[in-house]
Design a protein around this motif. Structure first.
Motif, PDB file in Angstrom:
ATOM      1  N   THR A 138       4.782   4.729   7.207  1.00 33.13           N
ATOM      2  CA  THR A 138       4.236   3.542   7.863  1.00 33.13           C
ATOM      3  C   THR A 138       2.747   3.421   7.566  1.00 33.13           C
ATOM      4  O   THR A 138       2.096   4.382   7.130  1.00 33.13           O
ATOM      5  CB  THR A 138       4.430   3.616   9.382  1.00 33.13           C
ATOM      6  N   HIS A 139       2.224   2.237   7.814  1.00 31.39           N
ATOM      7  CA  HIS A 139       0.783   2.027   7.673  1.00 31.39           C
ATOM      8  C   HIS A 139       0.021   2.970   8.601  1.00 31.39           C
ATOM      9  O   HIS A 139      -1.006   3.538   8.212  1.00 31.39           O
ATOM     10  CB  HIS A 139       0.455   0.567   8.013  1.00 31.39           C
ATOM     11  N   GLN A 140       0.529   3.155   9.796  1.00 29.54           N
ATOM     12  CA  GLN A 140      -0.115   4.048  10.763  1.00 29.54           C
ATOM     13  C   GLN A 140      -0.237   5.458  10.192  1.00 29.54           C
ATOM     14  O   GLN A 140      -1.304   6.080  10.263  1.00 29.54           O
ATOM     15  CB  GLN A 140       0.697   4.067  12.066  1.00 29.54           C
ATOM     16  N   ASN A 141       0.841   5.971   9.599  1.00 33.65           N
ATOM     17  CA  ASN A 141       0.797   7.326   9.052  1.00 33.65           C
ATOM     18  C   ASN A 141      -0.105   7.407   7.829  1.00 33.65           C
ATOM     19  O   ASN A 141      -0.812   8.399   7.630  1.00 33.65           O
ATOM     20  CB  ASN A 141       2.208   7.778   8.677  1.00 33.65           C
ATOM     21  N   LEU A 142      -0.073   6.371   7.008  1.00 34.08           N
ATOM     22  CA  LEU A 142      -0.900   6.375   5.806  1.00 34.08           C
ATOM     23  C   LEU A 142      -2.385   6.402   6.163  1.00 34.08           C
ATOM     24  O   LEU A 142      -3.180   7.088   5.511  1.00 34.08           O
ATOM     25  CB  LEU A 142      -0.572   5.133   4.966  1.00 34.08           C
ATOM     26  N   LYS A 143      -2.753   5.677   7.209  1.00 39.07           N
ATOM     27  CA  LYS A 143      -4.160   5.630   7.625  1.00 39.07           C
ATOM     28  C   LYS A 143      -4.587   6.896   8.358  1.00 39.07           C
ATOM     29  O   LYS A 143      -5.740   7.323   8.245  1.00 39.07           O
ATOM     30  CB  LYS A 143      -4.391   4.419   8.522  1.00 39.07           C
ATOM     31  N   THR A 144      -3.685   7.500   9.139  1.00 42.31           N
ATOM     32  CA  THR A 144      -4.076   8.643   9.974  1.00 42.31           C
ATOM     33  C   THR A 144      -3.834   9.990   9.293  1.00 42.31           C
ATOM     34  O   THR A 144      -4.577  10.942   9.509  1.00 42.31           O
ATOM     35  CB  THR A 144      -3.335   8.611  11.314  1.00 42.31           C
ATOM     36  N   LYS A 145      -2.791  10.073   8.440  1.00 40.95           N
ATOM     37  CA  LYS A 145      -2.463  11.338   7.788  1.00 40.95           C
ATOM     38  C   LYS A 145      -2.789  11.342   6.300  1.00 40.95           C
ATOM     39  O   LYS A 145      -2.878  12.412   5.694  1.00 40.95           O
ATOM     40  CB  LYS A 145      -0.974  11.656   7.972  1.00 40.95           C
ATOM     41  N   GLY A 146      -2.931  10.161   5.721  1.00 37.88           N
ATOM     42  CA  GLY A 146      -3.195  10.081   4.296  1.00 37.88           C
ATOM     43  C   GLY A 146      -4.617  10.493   3.944  1.00 37.88           C
ATOM     44  O   GLY A 146      -5.524  10.458   4.782  1.00 37.88           O
ATOM     45  N   VAL A 147      -4.796  10.883   2.697  1.00 36.79           N
ATOM     46  CA  VAL A 147      -6.110  11.278   2.183  1.00 36.79           C
ATOM     47  C   VAL A 147      -6.662  10.127   1.346  1.00 36.79           C
ATOM     48  O   VAL A 147      -5.996   9.656   0.411  1.00 36.79           O
ATOM     49  CB  VAL A 147      -6.011  12.556   1.338  1.00 36.79           C
ATOM     50  N   TYR A 148      -7.866   9.700   1.686  1.00 38.55           N
ATOM     51  CA  TYR A 148      -8.495   8.605   0.949  1.00 38.55           C
ATOM     52  C   TYR A 148      -9.347   9.160  -0.173  1.00 38.55           C
ATOM     53  O   TYR A 148     -10.205  10.017   0.036  1.00 38.55           O
ATOM     54  CB  TYR A 148      -9.349   7.745   1.874  1.00 38.55           C
ATOM     55  N   ASP A 149      -9.107   8.674  -1.389  1.00 41.48           N
ATOM     56  CA  ASP A 149      -9.851   9.089  -2.577  1.00 41.48           C
ATOM     57  C   ASP A 149     -10.863   7.997  -2.917  1.00 41.48           C
ATOM     58  O   ASP A 149     -10.483   6.887  -3.296  1.00 41.48           O
ATOM     59  CB  ASP A 149      -8.882   9.309  -3.737  1.00 41.48           C
ATOM     60  N   THR A 150     -12.131   8.302  -2.780  1.00 46.03           N
ATOM     61  CA  THR A 150     -13.167   7.300  -3.023  1.00 46.03           C
ATOM     62  C   THR A 150     -13.282   6.944  -4.502  1.00 46.03           C
ATOM     63  O   THR A 150     -13.757   5.853  -4.842  1.00 46.03           O
ATOM     64  CB  THR A 150     -14.539   7.807  -2.531  1.00 46.03           C
ATOM     65  N   ALA A 151     -12.848   7.847  -5.389  1.00 46.61           N
ATOM     66  CA  ALA A 151     -12.998   7.599  -6.828  1.00 46.61           C
ATOM     67  C   ALA A 151     -12.092   6.463  -7.298  1.00 46.61           C
ATOM     68  O   ALA A 151     -12.526   5.592  -8.056  1.00 46.61           O
ATOM     69  CB  ALA A 151     -12.706   8.873  -7.617  1.00 46.61           C
ATOM     70  N   ASP A 152     -10.835   6.472  -6.870  1.00 45.52           N
ATOM     71  CA  ASP A 152      -9.924   5.417  -7.320  1.00 45.52           C
ATOM     72  C   ASP A 152      -9.449   4.534  -6.173  1.00 45.52           C
ATOM     73  O   ASP A 152      -8.547   3.717  -6.354  1.00 45.52           O
ATOM     74  CB  ASP A 152      -8.728   5.993  -8.082  1.00 45.52           C
TER      75      ASP A 152
END
Length: 383
Positions: A138-152
């Motif tokens: 879900t969007h909720q899981n992607l935002k709270t558990k996902g890792v954001y890569d600033t490079a790409d």
């Protein structure tokens, strides 16, 4: 429920779907080889996934916002959105043959108009003719558990955090309707037309291989959120002429893209006050579906051509049908700003909603209705 071609040895927890033998990849002149490849795998993914999804889970599921808009998405980002049962799902196809992670580009996660409830990772094997559903989140899981890569500018989630069985998606909605699917995101400030024109000039150059990374996301996201600007960027990068020119539609023919969106030239017989009864005029028309009812949106020139007066009308397609109270027709500037007398709203059932405007040569407008029409994507009509 699970399906796999006989020739495949599969993990029983994974769903495999055949790419139909009749699948046709629509040729489009994308600005880069990467864009061509991206469009190809997204088309194959949709052709295999959407019919199955409609048959097994959501019969009314359809491409969001509409099929005509897809090339303008694939020119710059990977993924395809599907609307169903008031929800939205984004397919993220990949040619990588591993299940290590789901990697979603930021546009699908942080542009309010693009945000989905679910994100589904799909492996695509064009050579052997199948796709595999890796899993969803879900969007909720992607935002709270996902890792954001600033490079790409991507959000990634480990494969072990994905749910492999898509049946769980539907069942969970029926037994746990209170589940939070979307995380709160920061709204994107609108950008003025002058800035958008500068971006079009700069990023419309196909030599800029990765336009999505060339400017800050807050600017890029706000730019892409405007479907009219997104389409113009796609046209620029692909070397296409202006496709939304109303005078050109009248002089020659409606552009191919506009035809895909439903626009046609049509002869109208006008008998409105201030005009001679039975006056014939050529106008533009497209059908809309709004809240389950069908309407016709018309654009009609008024008076002499040098007056540059245009009338936008909305009528029911049912003979004698009326527009219900609360429905509105609205015009906006290219950068989504209101102006004087830009809206007509039905306070009681009426036969027609209309707005008349005087426009300068080259001026652009965006139309919209409230509630929004189905398959709606903002388009800039250039006068």
């Amino acid at each position: 429920m699970f399906y796999a071609p006989d020739s495949l040895t599969i993990d029983s927890h994974q769903l495999y779907l055949e790419i139909p033998e009749s699948s046709q990849v629509q040729e489009q002149l994308y600005s880069t080889a990467g864009g061509c490849d991206r469009a190809r795998i997204n088309q194959l993914c949709l052709q295999a996934f959407l019919p199955w999804f409609c048959e097994e889970i959501a019969p009314q599921a359809k491409i969001y916002p509409n099929s005509a808009a897809l090339p303008s998405f694939w020119e710059v980002v990977n993924g395809s959105a599907i609307a169903f049962a008031g929800l939205r799902l984004v397919l993220i196809p990949t040619l990588a043959m591993d299940d290590d992670e789901l990697r979603v580009q930021q546009e699908w996660v942080d542009i309010p108009e693009w945000v989905a409830d679910y994100y589904v990772g799909i492996q695509v094997n064009p050579d052997d003719g199948w796709i595999k559903v890796v899993g969803y989140t879900t969007h909720q899981n992607l935002k709270t558990k996902g890792v954001y890569d600033t490079a790409d500018r991507t959000y990634s989630l480990d494969g072990e955090d994905l749910i492999a069985d898509l049946n769980v998606l539907w069942v969970s909605r029926q037994v746990n309707c209170d589940e939070v699917l979307r995380s709160e995101i920061t709204p994107l400030a609108s950008i003025p037309t002058t800035q958008a024109e500068n971006l079009l000039e700069r990023l419309g150059n196909p030599e800029v291989k990765f336009p999505r990374l060339a400017v800050p996301f807050s600017v890029w996201g706000a730019f892409l959120a405007n479907g009219g600007w997104r389409q113009r960027l796609c046209d620029r990068r692909q070397g296409l002429p202006e496709q939304q020119s109303i005078p050109q539609w009248f002089q020659t023919q409606v552009a191919n893209l506009a035809q895909q969106m439903g626009w046609v030239k049509k002869e109208f017989i006008l008998a409105a006050a201030g005009m001679r009864s039975g006056t014939e005029v050529i106008g533009l028309s497209r059908q809309l579906s709004i809240a389950g009812n069908t309407y016709e949106l018309c654009i009609l020139p008024q008076g002499a051509s040098e007056d540059r007066i245009w009338r936008f009308e909305l009528r029911s397609t049912i003979p004698g049908g009326q527009i219900p109270a609360g429905l509105a027709l609205r015009l906006l500037t290219e950068d989504l700003q209101n102006f004087e007398n830009n809206e007509d709203r039905a306070t009681n059932p009426v036969d027609v909603l209309y707005i008349e405007v005087i426009l300068e040569p080259g001026e652009g407008l965006i139309w919209e209705t409230q509630p929004l029409a189905e398959d709606y994507d903002r388009e800039i009509l250039r006068f």
